[in-house]
Design a protein around this motif. Structure first.
Motif, PDB file in Angstrom:
ATOM      1  N   GLY A  78      10.143   7.638  10.290  1.00 50.72           N
ATOM      2  CA  GLY A  78       9.046   6.823   9.801  1.00 50.72           C
ATOM      3  C   GLY A  78       8.148   6.347  10.924  1.00 50.72           C
ATOM      4  N   LEU A  79       7.181   5.557  10.561  1.00 49.59           N
ATOM      5  CA  LEU A  79       6.222   5.028  11.530  1.00 49.59           C
ATOM      6  C   LEU A  79       6.799   3.800  12.212  1.00 49.59           C
TER       7      LEU A  79
ATOM      8  N   GLN B  88       1.365  11.502   3.548  1.00 51.58           N
ATOM      9  CA  GLN B  88       1.315  12.170   4.845  1.00 51.58           C
ATOM     10  C   GLN B  88       1.739  13.620   4.691  1.00 51.58           C
TER      11      GLN B  88
ATOM     12  N   PHE C  53       5.697  -0.178   7.745  1.00 55.73           N
ATOM     13  CA  PHE C  53       5.883   1.011   6.925  1.00 55.73           C
ATOM     14  C   PHE C  53       7.347   1.295   6.646  1.00 55.73           C
ATOM     15  N   GLY C  54       7.612   1.850   5.459  1.00 56.17           N
ATOM     16  CA  GLY C  54       8.906   2.427   5.179  1.00 56.17           C
ATOM     17  C   GLY C  54       9.002   3.795   5.834  1.00 56.17           C
ATOM     18  N   LYS C  55      10.188   4.399   5.786  1.00 48.81           N
ATOM     19  CA  LYS C  55      10.401   5.704   6.437  1.00 48.81           C
ATOM     20  C   LYS C  55       9.801   6.852   5.633  1.00 48.81           C
TER      21      LYS C  55
ATOM     22  N   TYR D 231       0.730   5.419   1.049  1.00 51.26           N
ATOM     23  CA  TYR D 231       0.030   6.438   1.822  1.00 51.26           C
ATOM     24  C   TYR D 231       0.702   7.786   1.602  1.00 51.26           C
TER      25      TYR D 231
ATOM     26  N   LEU E 201       0.311   7.774  16.785  1.00 52.99           N
ATOM     27  CA  LEU E 201      -0.759   7.644  15.792  1.00 52.99           C
ATOM     28  C   LEU E 201      -1.538   6.365  16.036  1.00 52.99           C
TER      29      LEU E 201
ATOM     30  N   GLN F  29       0.839  -1.200   0.000  1.00 50.79           N
ATOM     31  CA  GLN F  29       0.000   0.000   0.000  1.00 50.79           C
ATOM     32  C   GLN F  29       0.873   1.249   0.000  1.00 50.79           C
TER      33      GLN F  29
ATOM     34  N   GLY G  69      -2.086  12.735  10.035  1.00 52.34           N
ATOM     35  CA  GLY G  69      -1.896  11.298   9.918  1.00 52.34           C
ATOM     36  C   GLY G  69      -1.819  10.874   8.462  1.00 52.34           C
ATOM     37  N   PRO G  70      -1.214   9.722   8.192  1.00 46.14           N
ATOM     38  CA  PRO G  70      -1.141   9.230   6.799  1.00 46.14           C
ATOM     39  C   PRO G  70      -2.533   8.950   6.235  1.00 46.14           C
TER      40      PRO G  70
ATOM     41  N   PHE H 204      -6.000   6.362   9.649  1.00 45.77           N
ATOM     42  CA  PHE H 204      -5.265   6.952  10.759  1.00 45.77           C
ATOM     43  C   PHE H 204      -6.018   8.118  11.375  1.00 45.77           C
ATOM     44  N   GLY H 205      -5.816   8.287  12.670  1.00 46.48           N
ATOM     45  CA  GLY H 205      -6.207   9.528  13.317  1.00 46.48           C
ATOM     46  C   GLY H 205      -5.153  10.584  13.069  1.00 46.48           C
ATOM     47  N   GLU H 206      -5.372  11.773  13.643  1.00 47.39           N
ATOM     48  CA  GLU H 206      -4.429  12.859  13.420  1.00 47.39           C
ATOM     49  C   GLU H 206      -3.263  12.830  14.407  1.00 47.39           C
TER      50      GLU H 206
ATOM     51  N   LEU I 291      -3.670   0.506  -3.169  1.00 51.82           N
ATOM     52  CA  LEU I 291      -3.263  -0.827  -2.753  1.00 51.82           C
ATOM     53  C   LEU I 291      -3.039  -1.660  -3.994  1.00 51.82           C
TER      54      LEU I 291
ATOM     55  N   THR J 196      -7.717  -1.150   3.796  1.00 53.77           N
ATOM     56  CA  THR J 196      -7.096   0.132   4.109  1.00 53.77           C
ATOM     57  C   THR J 196      -7.110   0.354   5.607  1.00 53.77           C
TER      58      THR J 196
ATOM     59  N   PHE K 159      -4.511   6.893   3.038  1.00 55.47           N
ATOM     60  CA  PHE K 159      -4.380   5.836   2.044  1.00 55.47           C
ATOM     61  C   PHE K 159      -4.540   6.371   0.629  1.00 55.47           C
TER      62      PHE K 159
END
Lengths: 113, 114
Positions: free
Chosen positions: B42-43, A38, A103-105, A36, B91, A34, A43-44, B105-107, A49, B102, A46
């Protein structure tokens, strides 16, 4: 070890050109990948996909490819606009039950007018 | 609600204090995730809840971090004895739970430990 890498931290591109972002992974067998977006302080969100048996997926000016042999996904934005400036994250879904998205960075894209 | 709701949106706390961060997922979503994002990073996965299954806590960085999800809905992430390195955006996200869905996400909750 398992890794997911986005090839550059930052990418600058001229408005109207095509931006291409890369996501490479090792030691994963993702069923899905996927992308995303940001924006700073948010927040990210979508975008797209793509499944392992799909080579390409499109949505408006966005195109994603998925090569499970190369273990790579490419994310393209055609006719880029300054409003496309954001950080773009790829994420793997390994479809192994209780495994969260990894996730990637991210790559920070700046589209210059 | 219409989206994932997190509170507080911003929290400044003194080192050594405990903090609680709350997440209200999208109604009907069985999967709930907590991630952490430090400035420019990153996350980082923290913890994952899926239905009635035991949560995946493999991402929690230390035993000062814990999370619970009550009634399969609202989740609380607790950080005890906060340290300055805990400063980050926390997050929360939710999804229908099946792979390939999918995640929304929240903020985020911006935590600053001073």
């Amino acid at each position: 070890s398992q890794k997911i890498e986005q090839n550059s931290e930052a990418l600058n591109i001229q408005e109207g050109k095509t931006a291409t972002l890369t996501c490479n992974y090792t030691n994963y067998s993702p069923a899905y990948l996927q992308w995303y977006r940001q924006d700073p302080g948010r927040g990210p969100v979508f975008l797209l996909l793509i499944r392992e048996n799909e080579k390409e997926k499109r949505k408006e000016r966005l195109k994603v490819t998925f090569d499970t042999t190369l273990k790579q996904s490419l994310f393209h934005i055609t006719a880029s606009q300054p409003a496309d400036s954001a950080t773009y994250l790829c994420a793997l879904d390994t479809m192994s039950g209780n495994t969260p998205l990894v996730f990637g960075k991210g790559t920070r894209l700046s589209v210059i007018a | 609600g219409a989206g994932v709701s997190q509170s507080p949106s911003n929290k400044v706390t003194e080192k050594g204090k405990d903090v609680e961060l709350r997440c209200d997922p999208i109604s009907g979503h069985t999967a709930l995730y907590w991630y952490r994002q430090s400035l420019g990073q990153g996350l980082e996965f923290l913890i994952y809840f899926q239905g009635n299954s035991a949560p995946d806590k493999s991402g929690l960085p230390s035993d000062r971090f814990s999370a619970e999800r009550t009634g399969g809905s609202v989740s609380t992430l607790t950080i005890q004895r906060t340290q300055q390195e805990d400063s980050a955006v926390y997050l929360c996200a939710s999804s229908l739970g099946d792979s390939g869905n999918t995640i929304y996400f929240g903020e985020g909750s911006w935590l600053t430990v001073v």
